[in-house]
Design a protein around this motif. Structure first.
Motif, PDB file in Angstrom:
ATOM      1  N   ALA A 101      38.041  43.036  35.873  1.00  0.00           N
ATOM      2  CA  ALA A 101      37.863  41.912  35.174  1.00  0.00           C
ATOM      3  C   ALA A 101      38.053  40.611  36.777  1.00  0.00           C
ATOM      4  N   CYS A 102      37.531  39.543  36.174  1.00  0.00           N
ATOM      5  CA  CYS A 102      37.367  38.226  36.884  1.00  0.00           C
ATOM      6  C   CYS A 102      37.509  36.953  36.497  1.00  0.00           C
ATOM      7  N   THR A 103      38.195  36.338  36.550  1.00  0.00           N
ATOM      8  CA  THR A 103      39.050  35.298  35.825  1.00  0.00           C
ATOM      9  C   THR A 103      38.354  33.884  36.428  1.00  0.00           C
ATOM     10  N   SER A 104      38.299  32.895  35.894  1.00  0.00           N
ATOM     11  CA  SER A 104      37.424  31.799  35.345  1.00  0.00           C
ATOM     12  C   SER A 104      37.087  30.577  36.530  1.00  0.00           C
ATOM     13  N   ASP A 105      38.147  31.820  37.647  1.00  0.00           N
ATOM     14  CA  ASP A 105      38.900  30.989  39.365  1.00  0.00           C
ATOM     15  C   ASP A 105      37.798  31.419  40.153  1.00  0.00           C
ATOM     16  N   GLY A 106      36.412  33.245  40.009  1.00  0.00           N
ATOM     17  CA  GLY A 106      36.523  33.928  40.924  1.00  0.00           C
ATOM     18  C   GLY A 106      37.422  34.663  41.126  1.00  0.00           C
ATOM     19  N   GLU A 107      38.795  34.802  40.786  1.00  0.00           N
ATOM     20  CA  GLU A 107      39.344  35.648  41.274  1.00  0.00           C
ATOM     21  C   GLU A 107      39.000  37.407  40.768  1.00  0.00           C
ATOM     22  N   LEU A 108      38.809  38.332  41.176  1.00  0.00           N
ATOM     23  CA  LEU A 108      38.408  40.327  40.746  1.00  0.00           C
ATOM     24  C   LEU A 108      39.388  40.612  40.341  1.00  0.00           C
ATOM     25  N   TYR A 109      40.210  41.290  39.919  1.00  0.00           N
ATOM     26  CA  TYR A 109      41.451  42.286  39.357  1.00  0.00           C
ATOM     27  C   TYR A 109      40.777  43.209  39.610  1.00  0.00           C
ATOM     28  N   VAL A 110      41.013  44.499  40.244  1.00  0.00           N
ATOM     29  CA  VAL A 110      40.570  45.873  39.734  1.00  0.00           C
ATOM     30  C   VAL A 110      41.932  47.214  39.976  1.00  0.00           C
ATOM     31  N   ILE A 111      41.182  47.913  38.862  1.00  0.00           N
ATOM     32  CA  ILE A 111      41.940  49.076  37.912  1.00  0.00           C
ATOM     33  C   ILE A 111      41.746  50.235  39.145  1.00  0.00           C
ATOM     34  N   ASN A 112      43.181  50.348  39.802  1.00  0.00           N
ATOM     35  CA  ASN A 112      42.927  51.890  40.813  1.00  0.00           C
ATOM     36  C   ASN A 112      43.691  52.499  39.996  1.00  0.00           C
ATOM     37  N   ARG A 113      42.784  53.220  40.006  1.00  0.00           N
ATOM     38  CA  ARG A 113      43.141  54.517  37.792  1.00  0.00           C
ATOM     39  C   ARG A 113      44.042  55.443  38.704  1.00  0.00           C
ATOM     40  N   GLY A 114      43.566  56.854  40.146  1.00  0.00           N
ATOM     41  CA  GLY A 114      44.048  56.985  40.629  1.00  0.00           C
ATOM     42  C   GLY A 114      46.010  56.586  41.471  1.00  0.00           C
ATOM     43  N   GLY A 115      45.532  55.927  41.992  1.00  0.00           N
ATOM     44  CA  GLY A 115      46.916  55.002  42.607  1.00  0.00           C
ATOM     45  C   GLY A 115      48.218  54.589  41.598  1.00  0.00           C
ATOM     46  N   SER A 116      47.600  53.496  40.937  1.00  0.00           N
ATOM     47  CA  SER A 116      47.998  53.503  39.354  1.00  0.00           C
ATOM     48  C   SER A 116      48.635  52.307  39.470  1.00  0.00           C
ATOM     49  N   PHE A 117      47.828  51.308  39.999  1.00  0.00           N
ATOM     50  CA  PHE A 117      48.429  50.335  40.732  1.00  0.00           C
ATOM     51  C   PHE A 117      46.864  48.839  40.670  1.00  0.00           C
ATOM     52  N   ILE A 118      47.234  47.640  40.879  1.00  0.00           N
ATOM     53  CA  ILE A 118      46.091  46.809  40.657  1.00  0.00           C
ATOM     54  C   ILE A 118      46.277  45.804  41.368  1.00  0.00           C
ATOM     55  N   ASN A 119      44.696  45.330  42.003  1.00  0.00           N
ATOM     56  CA  ASN A 119      44.078  44.547  42.838  1.00  0.00           C
ATOM     57  C   ASN A 119      43.229  43.399  42.777  1.00  0.00           C
ATOM     58  N   LYS A 120      43.644  42.369  43.584  1.00  0.00           N
ATOM     59  CA  LYS A 120      43.216  40.873  43.230  1.00  0.00           C
ATOM     60  C   LYS A 120      42.254  40.861  44.551  1.00  0.00           C
ATOM     61  N   VAL A 121      41.465  40.692  44.514  1.00  0.00           N
ATOM     62  CA  VAL A 121      40.283  40.082  45.639  1.00  0.00           C
ATOM     63  C   VAL A 121      40.131  38.822  45.329  1.00  0.00           C
ATOM     64  N   VAL A 122      40.248  38.206  46.132  1.00  0.00           N
ATOM     65  CA  VAL A 122      39.874  36.662  46.725  1.00  0.00           C
ATOM     66  C   VAL A 122      39.437  36.184  47.824  1.00  0.00           C
ATOM     67  N   GLY A 123      37.976  35.498  47.397  1.00  0.00           N
ATOM     68  CA  GLY A 123      37.527  35.234  48.739  1.00  0.00           C
ATOM     69  C   GLY A 123      37.172  36.888  49.374  1.00  0.00           C
ATOM     70  N   ASP A 124      37.537  36.501  50.759  1.00  0.00           N
ATOM     71  CA  ASP A 124      36.943  37.781  51.143  1.00  0.00           C
ATOM     72  C   ASP A 124      38.945  38.350  51.852  1.00  0.00           C
ATOM     73  N   GLN A 125      39.585  38.460  50.693  1.00  0.00           N
ATOM     74  CA  GLN A 125      41.044  39.087  50.839  1.00  0.00           C
ATOM     75  C   GLN A 125      41.099  40.162  50.325  1.00  0.00           C
ATOM     76  N   VAL A 126      41.819  41.056  50.175  1.00  0.00           N
ATOM     77  CA  VAL A 126      42.263  42.028  48.847  1.00  0.00           C
ATOM     78  C   VAL A 126      43.883  42.222  49.071  1.00  0.00           C
ATOM     79  N   GLU A 127      44.502  42.063  48.314  1.00  0.00           N
ATOM     80  CA  GLU A 127      46.118  42.043  47.827  1.00  0.00           C
ATOM     81  C   GLU A 127      46.474  43.088  47.008  1.00  0.00           C
ATOM     82  N   ILE A 128      47.232  43.067  46.966  1.00  0.00           N
ATOM     83  CA  ILE A 128      48.238  44.191  45.476  1.00  0.00           C
ATOM     84  C   ILE A 128      48.940  43.432  44.460  1.00  0.00           C
ATOM     85  N   VAL A 129      48.596  43.327  43.664  1.00  0.00           N
ATOM     86  CA  VAL A 129      49.195  42.202  42.569  1.00  0.00           C
ATOM     87  C   VAL A 129      50.092  42.701  41.119  1.00  0.00           C
ATOM     88  N   ALA A 130      49.550  44.380  41.245  1.00  0.00           N
ATOM     89  CA  ALA A 130      50.726  44.583  40.437  1.00  0.00           C
ATOM     90  C   ALA A 130      51.283  46.897  40.291  1.00  0.00           C
TER      91      ALA A 130
END
Length: 449
Positions: free
Chosen positions: A370-399
């Protein structure tokens, strides 16, 4: 709060001032206190810190009705790059000529510049800052951990077998949710925030993610299996009843499974689909036809049984996840009219490493996005059971926590929450998230600002 209540809000106006005096009027009137002998000015902002949806007051001397006034909270998504300035306009409720009352919009954390415009005049002094505190939580909206049966009803009574795909649509008061249970647990449900109920819309078809058009009052589904690819439509005006469009996607054109599709922001005529083998097509909903589109570039080289595609209005492109490739692709139309596919994030093997989206980042079975109105891309990791956020060139774990599955909510830090094979994620008009919990048997709401 966003719709406002004149009594409560003007109590706030009376109570929140730049002086130490507080006075609460039980039956307030709204006199025009604008001083025409003085120029327009801003004295102060109160409070100078807070969270989303709380009221704020600007004091000064303001001419005109509230609909001629604008208050913006400005911030940088990348403070070293002036081009990344984002302005969030606040909902304004009332003015009496000396005060403007509004509601704090969602922002980036930190001290953000406030801009005030009355008519065509910008009147905010430099250095008027607001410290925004982000609110974070993961909560179960409906369903029950461990349940394995269907049940409609209010949010406390509703039950799911396995929510695999999810999307947000327009409701009466805000946004509602469409949840799909697929594979061998076929069911399409309306999760109504309007009246706190779950209602089954249908129990036929192994469907993927609902494809919501730009009105957000209509969505489309089709079977992800190759045997029957008739596109079905659902509209709010028809009480979300299922109807056939008569458009059938042939197995010979798209032999892989089709789990998702998307509209661009241009119109509601053309729907785009991608299968698990990266076959790409454009569906003409007016003429009830479709045409295949050849993709060039970095195409996945492994057959998949599940993939996902979304469109980002912020990035003006599609994003596609292929879990066996452990990465996210970008799909776009080049200036010469050709369609290209290129690697966007990941492709560094299975894992949970963060950092630069292509040089460092890893995913574990990436699927729902899913992508927010500000361009933050959120990605479900189905096998790893966590959620990433991609902002600009950086990826972080948010949940969630990589490799730690479970069924735990978190009202404070989403990284303390635990998921059990989450499947899909959707974002509403206020950039709140809804998570198809998969083996959680729940739909959860996540607020990460």
């Amino acid at each position: 709060m966003k719709n406002g209540n004149s009594l409560i809000l003007f109590l706030c106006l009376a109570a929140c001032s730049c002086t130490d005096k507080e006075f609460i009027e039980t039956n307030p009137t709204v006199p025009n206190k604008y001083d025409s002998g003085m120029g327009m000015s801003v004295d102060c902002l109160k409070p100078t810190f807070g969270i989303i949806d709380e009221p704020f007051v600007v004091e000064g001397n303001f001419k005109g009705p509230v609909d001629s006034m604008k208050v913006y909270f400005n911030y940088y998504t990348n403070k070293s790059d002036p081009s990344t300035l984002i302005s969030k306009r606040a909902v304004l409720v009332a003015t009496d000529g000396k005060t403007i009352l509004g509601v704090i919009p969602k922002q980036m954390a930190g001290r953000n510049q406030v801009s005030i415009v009355v008519g065509k005049d910008s009147i905010a002094p430099k250095g008027m800052l607001f410290k925004y505190n982000q609110r974070k939580s993961v909560k179960t909206l409906c369903g029950d951990f461990g349940s394995s049966s269907y049940a409609d009803g209010d949010f406390t009574a509703a039950r799911f077998k396995e929510v695999s795909n999810i999307a947000c649509v327009k409701g009466t008061k805000g946004d509602n949710v469409i949840a799909v249970e697929s594979w061998w647990n076929n069911r399409v449900s309306l999760i109504s925030n309007d009246d706190n109920k779950v209602i089954t819309l249908g129990q036929t078809g192994s469907y993927g993610t609902p494809i919501v058009d730009n009105t957000r009052e209509k969505f489309y589904l089709l079977s992800h299996w190759s045997e029957d690819r008739t596109i079905k439509s659902y509209s709010r005006s028809d009480s979300w009843a299922e109807k056939s469009t008569g458009i059938v996607i042939q197995k010979s054109d798209m032999p892989g499974q089709i789990w998702s599709g998307a509209f661009t922001e241009k119109d509601n005529r053309y729907l785009y689909l991608m299968d698990t083998q990266a076959h790409f097509c454009q569906v003409d909903l007016d003429n009830m036809t479709y045409k295949m589109i050849k993709l060039t570039g970095d195409l996945p080289n492994q057959d998949e049984d599940r993939s996902q595609m979304i469109y980002s209005k912020y990035h003006k492109c599609f994003f596609a996840s292929f879990y066996k490739m452990s990465g996210i692709y970008k799909v776009y139309q080049a200036s010469d009219g050709s369609w290209r596919m290129e690697k966007y994030a990941g492709f560094n093997g299975n894992g949970s490493a963060t950092g630069h989206r292509l040089q460092d980042a890893q995913f574990i079975e990436p699927y729902g996005m899913a992508c927010t109105s500000d361009g933050e891309l959120y990605v479900i990791n189905r096998g790893g059971s966590f959620i990433n956020k991609v902002v600009g060139d950086q990826v972080e774990i948010v949940a969630g926590k990589p490799g730690n599955s479970g069924q735990v909510n978190s009202d404070t830090e989403p990284t303390d929450a635990r998921f059990n094979s989450p499947q899909d994620i959707a974002v509403d008009s206020e950039d709140n998230f809804y998570i198809a919990g998969g083996w959680d048997r729940t739909v959860r709401k996540m607020s990460i600002e």
